[in-house]
Every structure is written in structure tokens, then in C-alpha cells.
Design a protein around this motif. Structure first.
Motif, mmCIF file in Angstrom:
data_model
loop_
_atom_site.group_PDB
_atom_site.id
_atom_site.type_symbol
_atom_site.label_atom_id
_atom_site.label_comp_id
_atom_site.label_asym_id
_atom_site.label_seq_id
_atom_site.Cartn_x
_atom_site.Cartn_y
_atom_site.Cartn_z
ATOM 1 N N PHE A 17 0.846 -1.187 0.000
ATOM 2 C CA PHE A 17 0.000 0.000 0.000
ATOM 3 C C PHE A 17 0.881 1.237 0.000
ATOM 4 O O PHE A 17 1.849 1.310 0.765
ATOM 5 N N PRO A 18 0.551 2.226 -0.817
ATOM 6 C CA PRO A 18 1.339 3.463 -0.831
ATOM 7 C C PRO A 18 1.043 4.297 0.414
ATOM 8 O O PRO A 18 0.010 4.119 1.075
ATOM 9 N N GLY A 19 1.948 5.211 0.723
ATOM 10 C CA GLY A 19 1.818 6.053 1.903
ATOM 11 C C GLY A 19 0.488 6.762 2.020
ATOM 12 O O GLY A 19 -0.043 6.933 3.117
ATOM 13 N N GLN A 20 -0.096 7.164 0.898
ATOM 14 C CA GLN A 20 -1.365 7.888 0.945
ATOM 15 C C GLN A 20 -2.499 7.046 1.520
ATOM 16 O O GLN A 20 -3.520 7.577 1.942
ATOM 17 N N ALA A 21 -2.321 5.731 1.562
ATOM 18 C CA ALA A 21 -3.362 4.839 2.064
ATOM 19 C C ALA A 21 -3.133 4.425 3.512
ATOM 20 O O ALA A 21 -3.900 3.643 4.058
ATOM 21 N N THR A 22 -2.085 4.932 4.151
ATOM 22 C CA THR A 22 -1.753 4.502 5.505
ATOM 23 C C THR A 22 -1.846 5.656 6.491
ATOM 24 O O THR A 22 -1.737 6.821 6.113
ATOM 25 N N LEU A 23 -2.036 5.313 7.745
ATOM 26 C CA LEU A 23 -2.117 6.334 8.788
ATOM 27 C C LEU A 23 -0.786 7.055 8.981
ATOM 28 O O LEU A 23 -0.754 8.238 9.284
ATOM 29 N N GLU A 24 0.329 6.324 8.807
ATOM 30 C CA GLU A 24 1.654 6.901 9.018
ATOM 31 C C GLU A 24 2.137 7.719 7.834
ATOM 32 O O GLU A 24 3.113 8.460 7.934
ATOM 33 N N GLY A 25 1.506 7.539 6.683
ATOM 34 C CA GLY A 25 1.939 8.257 5.495
ATOM 35 C C GLY A 25 3.144 7.642 4.816
ATOM 36 O O GLY A 25 3.760 8.255 3.950
ATOM 37 N N SER A 26 3.508 6.422 5.199
ATOM 38 C CA SER A 26 4.636 5.739 4.555
ATOM 39 C C SER A 26 4.139 4.429 3.944
ATOM 40 O O SER A 26 3.136 3.863 4.374
ATOM 41 N N ASP A 27 4.870 3.964 2.943
ATOM 42 C CA ASP A 27 4.494 2.727 2.269
ATOM 43 C C ASP A 27 4.469 1.575 3.272
ATOM 44 O O ASP A 27 5.306 1.509 4.184
ATOM 45 N N VAL A 28 3.509 0.660 3.082
ATOM 46 C CA VAL A 28 3.371 -0.509 3.954
ATOM 47 C C VAL A 28 3.257 -1.747 3.077
ATOM 48 O O VAL A 28 2.557 -1.736 2.066
ATOM 49 N N SER A 29 3.946 -2.799 3.469
ATOM 50 C CA SER A 29 3.889 -4.063 2.750
ATOM 51 C C SER A 29 3.543 -5.179 3.736
ATOM 52 O O SER A 29 4.188 -5.310 4.774
ATOM 53 N N TRP A 30 2.528 -5.957 3.395
ATOM 54 C CA TRP A 30 2.138 -7.106 4.210
ATOM 55 C C TRP A 30 2.515 -8.375 3.469
ATOM 56 O O TRP A 30 2.181 -8.532 2.291
ATOM 57 N N ALA A 31 3.202 -9.291 4.131
ATOM 58 C CA ALA A 31 3.548 -10.589 3.552
ATOM 59 C C ALA A 31 2.688 -11.661 4.221
ATOM 60 O O ALA A 31 2.472 -11.626 5.433
ATOM 61 N N PHE A 32 2.200 -12.586 3.399
ATOM 62 C CA PHE A 32 1.383 -13.673 3.925
ATOM 63 C C PHE A 32 1.421 -14.821 2.932
ATOM 64 O O PHE A 32 1.936 -14.688 1.820
ATOM 65 N N GLU A 92 -8.282 -8.639 5.812
ATOM 66 C CA GLU A 92 -8.074 -7.922 7.069
ATOM 67 C C GLU A 92 -6.601 -8.010 7.438
ATOM 68 O O GLU A 92 -6.011 -9.083 7.413
ATOM 69 N N PHE A 93 -6.040 -6.862 7.790
ATOM 70 C CA PHE A 93 -4.640 -6.779 8.201
ATOM 71 C C PHE A 93 -4.621 -6.277 9.641
ATOM 72 O O PHE A 93 -4.969 -5.131 9.906
ATOM 73 N N HIS A 94 -4.240 -7.156 10.570
ATOM 74 C CA HIS A 94 -4.257 -6.847 12.004
ATOM 75 C C HIS A 94 -2.871 -6.423 12.472
ATOM 76 O O HIS A 94 -1.894 -7.127 12.240
ATOM 77 N N ALA A 95 -2.807 -5.282 13.133
ATOM 78 C CA ALA A 95 -1.548 -4.767 13.685
ATOM 79 C C ALA A 95 -1.839 -4.183 15.058
ATOM 80 O O ALA A 95 -3.001 -4.022 15.446
ATOM 81 N N ILE A 96 -0.794 -3.856 15.793
ATOM 82 C CA ILE A 96 -0.951 -3.256 17.120
ATOM 83 C C ILE A 96 -1.772 -1.975 17.027
ATOM 84 O O ILE A 96 -2.600 -1.687 17.885
ATOM 85 N N GLU A 97 -1.563 -1.218 15.954
ATOM 86 C CA GLU A 97 -2.244 0.074 15.784
ATOM 87 C C GLU A 97 -3.728 -0.073 15.476
ATOM 88 O O GLU A 97 -4.488 0.865 15.632
#
Length: 138
Positions: free
Chosen positions: A41-56, A87-92
Motif C-alpha cells: 500500500f502506498p503512503g497515501q493509504a496509511t495512517l503513518e503516510g509511509s508505504d506498507v507491505s504485508w507478507a502472507f 483484514e490486516f491486524h496490527a498493534i495500531e
């Protein structure tokens, strides 16, 4: 050189507001890591504003298209006609996205064409992995 398959998808981000925002995402499969897929996901789609990658697991994605799958950080299930919920579960918190099932099936077809199920072990470089593991142990 490893084969990498990338496929852009439009994910609809489910939020507490009644409107769902469409965000670009990229599915990624690398034959050098044959059991896993990534959703980026690009930064614009995240709360932190940085790119996020989920591996599964690739098989988790394949199973979740037809019936609920996953009990950990990533869960996948069919939703209505033609959509899959991820669904992507994280501490946040939890990010929930709807993705067109057709896009996921196309991506999985391409990934399974590159590395058929049951043949993943043939794409592992165990010597390299063992060397890295032992180097880190020093």
C-alpha cells in the motif's frame, strides 16, 4: 535472477465512515520467496503516510477467496458477489479492504503458472539461506 509478478489492484478501504475510499495497492509474488505473496500500500493509504507491505501465505490467499481463512495478522474471506475481504491486524488497529475477487484469481493464476503448488521447494536457495543464517550468528 528471480521472476517477480506484480499486479495493481484497487482496494476499497473500509472505515467507520459510511463511505469506502478506493486506494491503489499492488500484489507481488517473487519466485525466490515461493510460499509468500505481498500486498503493498502506498503512503497515501496509511495512517503513518509511509508505504506498507504485508507478507502472507500464497495458499492463505487462495483459500480465502472461497471460504474464510487465516487466524493471525492476515485474514481473508469471500464477501458478496465478486469481492474478497482482506483484514490486516496490527498493534495500531485493523485495516479492512475489499478487493475484486477476479483480480485476486488472475494474480494467483499467474503466480501458480510461475511456481505450481507443491513445487515451491524447487525455488528455494537453501545454501544461500543457510549461509545468511550462519553469517548472522557470528
Amino acid at each position: 535472477m528471480s521472476t517477480v509478478i506484480e499486479q495493481p489492484v484497487q482496494a476499497r478501504l473500509v472505515a467507520s465512515a459510511p463511505r469506502m475510499e478506493t486506494v491503489p495497492a499492488t500484489l507481488r509474488y517473487d519466485c525466490a520467496d515461493p510460499f509468500a505473496v505481498r500486498m503493498e500500500f502506498p503512503g497515501q493509504a496509511t495512517l503513518e503516510g509511509s508505504d506498507v507491505s504485508w507478507a502472507f501465505g500464497r495458499e492463505l490467499l487462495a483459500a480465502g477467496i472461497d471460504k474464510p481463512a487465516g487466524a493471525g495478522d492476515v485474514r481473508v474471506r469471500p464477501y458478496g458477489y465478486g469481492h474478497t475481504v482482506m483484514e490486516f491486524h496490527a498493534i495500531e488497529g485493523v485495516a479492512v479492504v475489499h478487493v475484486p475477487t477476479h483480480d485476486l484469481r488472475l494474480f494467483l493464476q499467474r503466480a501458480h503458472s510461475a511456481v505450481p503448488s507443491g513445487r515451491e521447494h524447487l525455488h528455494l536457495d537453501l545454501d544461500r539461506d543457510l549461509t545468511e543464517l550462519l553469517r548472522d550468528a557470528r
